[in-house]
Write a protein that holds these residues in place. Sequence first.
Motif, PDB file in Angstrom:
ATOM      1  N   VAL A 129     -11.856  14.907 -30.913  1.00 21.38           N
ATOM      2  CA  VAL A 129     -11.083  13.739 -30.475  1.00 21.38           C
ATOM      3  C   VAL A 129     -11.856  12.984 -29.391  1.00 21.38           C
ATOM      4  CG1 VAL A 129      -8.977  13.060 -29.259  1.00 21.38           C
ATOM      5  CG2 VAL A 129      -8.872  14.804 -31.029  1.00 21.38           C
ATOM      6  N   CYS A 130     -11.974  11.659 -29.571  1.00 21.79           N
ATOM      7  CA  CYS A 130     -12.596  10.814 -28.542  1.00 21.79           C
ATOM      8  C   CYS A 130     -11.492  10.238 -27.664  1.00 21.79           C
ATOM      9  CB  CYS A 130     -13.377   9.668 -29.178  1.00 21.79           C
ATOM     10  SG  CYS A 130     -14.820  10.252 -30.068  1.00 21.79           S
ATOM     11  N   VAL A 131     -11.645  10.350 -26.346  1.00 18.88           N
ATOM     12  CA  VAL A 131     -10.581   9.896 -25.451  1.00 18.88           C
ATOM     13  C   VAL A 131     -11.098   8.884 -24.430  1.00 18.88           C
ATOM     14  CG1 VAL A 131      -9.213  12.008 -25.632  1.00 18.88           C
ATOM     15  CG2 VAL A 131     -10.919  11.800 -23.811  1.00 18.88           C
ATOM     16  N   THR A 132     -10.143   8.175 -23.865  1.00 14.68           N
ATOM     17  CA  THR A 132     -10.399   7.245 -22.781  1.00 14.68           C
ATOM     18  C   THR A 132      -9.297   7.446 -21.740  1.00 14.68           C
ATOM     19  OG1 THR A 132     -10.667   4.909 -22.238  1.00 14.68           O
ATOM     20  CG2 THR A 132      -9.106   5.433 -23.988  1.00 14.68           C
ATOM     21  N   ASP A 133      -9.423   6.760 -20.616  1.00 14.75           N
ATOM     22  CA  ASP A 133      -8.361   6.747 -19.606  1.00 14.75           C
ATOM     23  C   ASP A 133      -7.968   8.160 -19.153  1.00 14.75           C
ATOM     24  OD1 ASP A 133      -6.683   5.473 -17.864  1.00 14.75           O
ATOM     25  OD2 ASP A 133      -5.029   5.301 -19.291  1.00 14.75           O
ATOM     26  N   VAL A 134      -8.939   8.959 -18.767  1.00 10.56           N
ATOM     27  CA  VAL A 134      -8.662  10.310 -18.264  1.00 10.56           C
ATOM     28  C   VAL A 134      -8.072  10.199 -16.857  1.00 10.56           C
ATOM     29  CG1 VAL A 134      -9.677  12.527 -17.588  1.00 10.56           C
ATOM     30  CG2 VAL A 134     -10.535  11.328 -19.622  1.00 10.56           C
ATOM     31  N   ARG A 135      -6.944  10.850 -16.651  1.00  6.22           N
ATOM     32  CA  ARG A 135      -6.271  10.817 -15.349  1.00  6.22           C
ATOM     33  C   ARG A 135      -6.024  12.227 -14.844  1.00  6.22           C
ATOM     34  NH1 ARG A 135      -3.723   5.657 -14.552  1.00  6.22           N
ATOM     35  NH2 ARG A 135      -5.130   4.257 -15.666  1.00  6.22           N
ATOM     36  N   TYR A 136      -6.293  12.427 -13.552  1.00  9.53           N
ATOM     37  CA  TYR A 136      -5.960  13.696 -12.904  1.00  9.53           C
ATOM     38  C   TYR A 136      -4.462  13.735 -12.611  1.00  9.53           C
ATOM     39  CZ  TYR A 136      -5.249  16.956  -9.082  1.00  9.53           C
ATOM     40  OH  TYR A 136      -4.765  17.957  -8.292  1.00  9.53           O
ATOM     41  N   LEU A 137      -3.836  14.887 -12.829  1.00 14.53           N
ATOM     42  CA  LEU A 137      -2.405  14.985 -12.564  1.00 14.53           C
ATOM     43  C   LEU A 137      -2.069  16.024 -11.495  1.00 14.53           C
ATOM     44  CD1 LEU A 137       0.210  13.696 -13.615  1.00 14.53           C
ATOM     45  CD2 LEU A 137       0.460  15.665 -15.111  1.00 14.53           C
ATOM     46  N   ALA A 138      -2.573  17.242 -11.639  1.00 15.92           N
ATOM     47  CA  ALA A 138      -2.243  18.314 -10.684  1.00 15.92           C
ATOM     48  C   ALA A 138      -3.248  19.445 -10.869  1.00 15.92           C
ATOM     49  CB  ALA A 138      -0.828  18.834 -10.945  1.00 15.92           C
ATOM     50  N   SER A 139      -3.334  20.327  -9.871  1.00 20.70           N
ATOM     51  CA  SER A 139      -4.253  21.460  -9.991  1.00 20.70           C
ATOM     52  C   SER A 139      -3.524  22.764  -9.689  1.00 20.70           C
ATOM     53  CB  SER A 139      -5.450  21.295  -9.056  1.00 20.70           C
ATOM     54  OG  SER A 139      -5.034  21.318  -7.710  1.00 20.70           O
ATOM     55  N   GLN A 140      -4.165  23.871 -10.069  1.00 24.62           N
ATOM     56  CA  GLN A 140      -3.524  25.180  -9.919  1.00 24.62           C
ATOM     57  C   GLN A 140      -4.585  26.272  -9.708  1.00 24.62           C
ATOM     58  OE1 GLN A 140      -2.259  27.248 -13.504  1.00 24.62           O
ATOM     59  NE2 GLN A 140      -0.319  27.766 -12.539  1.00 24.62           N
ATOM     60  N   PRO A 141      -4.511  27.003  -8.588  1.00 18.95           N
ATOM     61  CA  PRO A 141      -5.368  28.181  -8.484  1.00 18.95           C
ATOM     62  C   PRO A 141      -4.928  29.203  -9.527  1.00 18.95           C
ATOM     63  CG  PRO A 141      -4.259  27.684  -6.387  1.00 18.95           C
ATOM     64  CD  PRO A 141      -3.597  26.862  -7.447  1.00 18.95           C
ATOM     65  N   TRP A 142      -5.888  29.791 -10.209  1.00 21.79           N
ATOM     66  CA  TRP A 142      -5.582  30.794 -11.248  1.00 21.79           C
ATOM     67  C   TRP A 142      -6.433  32.023 -10.932  1.00 21.79           C
ATOM     68  CZ3 TRP A 142      -1.810  31.462 -14.517  1.00 21.79           C
ATOM     69  CH2 TRP A 142      -1.959  32.351 -15.597  1.00 21.79           C
ATOM     70  N   GLU A 202       4.354  20.141  -9.163  1.00 19.87           N
ATOM     71  CA  GLU A 202       3.688  21.255  -8.487  1.00 19.87           C
ATOM     72  C   GLU A 202       3.717  22.491  -9.382  1.00 19.87           C
ATOM     73  OE1 GLU A 202       3.392  21.951  -4.134  1.00 19.87           O
ATOM     74  OE2 GLU A 202       4.885  23.469  -4.596  1.00 19.87           O
ATOM     75  N   PRO A 203       2.563  22.868  -9.922  1.00 24.91           N
ATOM     76  CA  PRO A 203       2.522  24.051 -10.797  1.00 24.91           C
ATOM     77  C   PRO A 203       2.760  25.325 -10.007  1.00 24.91           C
ATOM     78  CG  PRO A 203       0.539  22.698 -11.014  1.00 24.91           C
ATOM     79  CD  PRO A 203       1.268  22.224  -9.795  1.00 24.91           C
ATOM     80  N   PHE A 204       3.072  26.405 -10.724  1.00 23.91           N
ATOM     81  CA  PHE A 204       3.139  27.748 -10.152  1.00 23.91           C
ATOM     82  C   PHE A 204       1.805  28.027  -9.449  1.00 23.91           C
ATOM     83  CE2 PHE A 204       3.567  32.434 -10.443  1.00 23.91           C
ATOM     84  CZ  PHE A 204       4.899  32.554 -10.063  1.00 23.91           C
ATOM     85  N   PHE A 205       1.839  28.789  -8.373  1.00 23.56           N
ATOM     86  CA  PHE A 205       0.695  29.059  -7.497  1.00 23.56           C
ATOM     87  C   PHE A 205       0.418  27.904  -6.546  1.00 23.56           C
ATOM     88  CE2 PHE A 205      -0.855  31.973 -10.987  1.00 23.56           C
ATOM     89  CZ  PHE A 205      -0.598  33.132 -10.297  1.00 23.56           C
ATOM     90  N   GLY A 206       1.123  26.761  -6.699  1.00 25.88           N
ATOM     91  CA  GLY A 206       0.938  25.645  -5.777  1.00 25.88           C
ATOM     92  C   GLY A 206       1.776  25.868  -4.530  1.00 25.88           C
ATOM     93  N   GLY A 207       1.463  25.102  -3.478  1.00 28.16           N
ATOM     94  CA  GLY A 207       2.221  25.216  -2.234  1.00 28.16           C
ATOM     95  C   GLY A 207       1.340  25.758  -1.137  1.00 28.16           C
ATOM     96  N   PRO A 208       1.843  25.740   0.083  1.00 27.82           N
ATOM     97  CA  PRO A 208       0.979  26.068   1.214  1.00 27.82           C
ATOM     98  C   PRO A 208       0.697  27.555   1.385  1.00 27.82           C
ATOM     99  CG  PRO A 208       3.194  25.530   1.968  1.00 27.82           C
ATOM    100  CD  PRO A 208       3.173  25.298   0.494  1.00 27.82           C
ATOM    101  N   GLY A 209       1.564  28.440   0.878  1.00 21.72           N
ATOM    102  CA  GLY A 209       1.320  29.861   1.110  1.00 21.72           C
ATOM    103  C   GLY A 209       1.548  30.217   2.561  1.00 21.72           C
ATOM    104  N   LEU A 210       0.465  30.504   3.296  1.00 19.17           N
ATOM    105  CA  LEU A 210       0.623  30.828   4.720  1.00 19.17           C
ATOM    106  C   LEU A 210      -0.403  30.031   5.515  1.00 19.17           C
ATOM    107  CD1 LEU A 210      -0.816  34.428   5.364  1.00 19.17           C
ATOM    108  CD2 LEU A 210      -1.737  32.725   3.813  1.00 19.17           C
ATOM    109  N   ASP A 211      -0.307  30.111   6.841  1.00 17.33           N
ATOM    110  CA  ASP A 211      -1.276  29.455   7.722  1.00 17.33           C
ATOM    111  C   ASP A 211      -2.579  30.241   7.653  1.00 17.33           C
ATOM    112  OD1 ASP A 211      -2.818  28.482   9.752  1.00 17.33           O
ATOM    113  OD2 ASP A 211      -1.378  28.925  11.349  1.00 17.33           O
TER     114      ASP A 211
END
Length: 281
Positions: free
Chosen positions: A200-213, A4-13
């Motif tokens: 660089v040519c890449v394969t196997d791209v995977r999502y890991l986590a997101s962060q509001p910035w 869980e990156p910084f800025f992650g989490g529920p915050g408030l309702d």
Amino acid sequence: MPPEPFFGGPGLDRADALRGQPQALAQLQDRPDALELVWEEGLPAIDEAGRLIWQPLAAPDLFLGLTDGAPRYSPAPPFEGDMRARFNALAHLAADEAPLFAAALSLASWHRRHRFCANCGQESASVRGGWSRQCPDCHAEHYPRVDPVVIMLAEHDDRLLLGRQPQYPPGRYSALAGFLEVGETIEAAVARELFEEAGVCVTDVRYLASQPWPFPSSLMIGCTAVAMDDALTVDTTELEDARWFTRAEVAAALADDDKASFIPPPHFAIARTLLEHWLSA
Ligand SMILES: [Zn+2]
């Protein structure tokens, strides 16, 4: 568990159901426990303990939501903090206050930057507690924008590709990143950016986590990818340098070792989270 990156989490309702009820919103404003965020230098103010600062409600411009059932608001401040104020704030902000800091800052910035209808040019009005704007002329409704950015670590033979932009502090290397374009998947954007910036040519791209910035409205989408080989062609209009770093080099950098071959991104950057996750895997 995904990191869980910084800025992650529920915050408030966020109390979305209340936003469309003008009468309920008006009643909330009269409650004695209604508070509003204090702002300073164009950013939500932070006390010495890294907590957000609140005061009795005076300007119910933006309804942020509820904390333990009590309504929380923010005024819409007239200007944005400069770069130094931002990074000072992030260095001191408590992690559990960061989601609310991000939401308030992005929402306030959006109102400041989007006063006029993008469809017909009329001045629009804030509605739904500040979570959208409506045009009085063509009736188009506009919502706070989110700009997706892919940020990624490419791996090859147990080494990681990191780059540095000219404006970074001396010695810093970080994950490569770029804006997602219209009509593009996350995977395609990751592959395109790595090819454009580093060849660089890449394969196997995977999502890991997101962060509001919230500067002003990015969503950082953290990914990993596997490079097909380690040849680099660095685009020097975007990057000053890019190189492969071994696991030992990454470990030394994250441990703040004096002899580390690079300085890692700060704790509030998702790039740091990606590095820590790679090292622990
Ligand atoms: Zn309009």
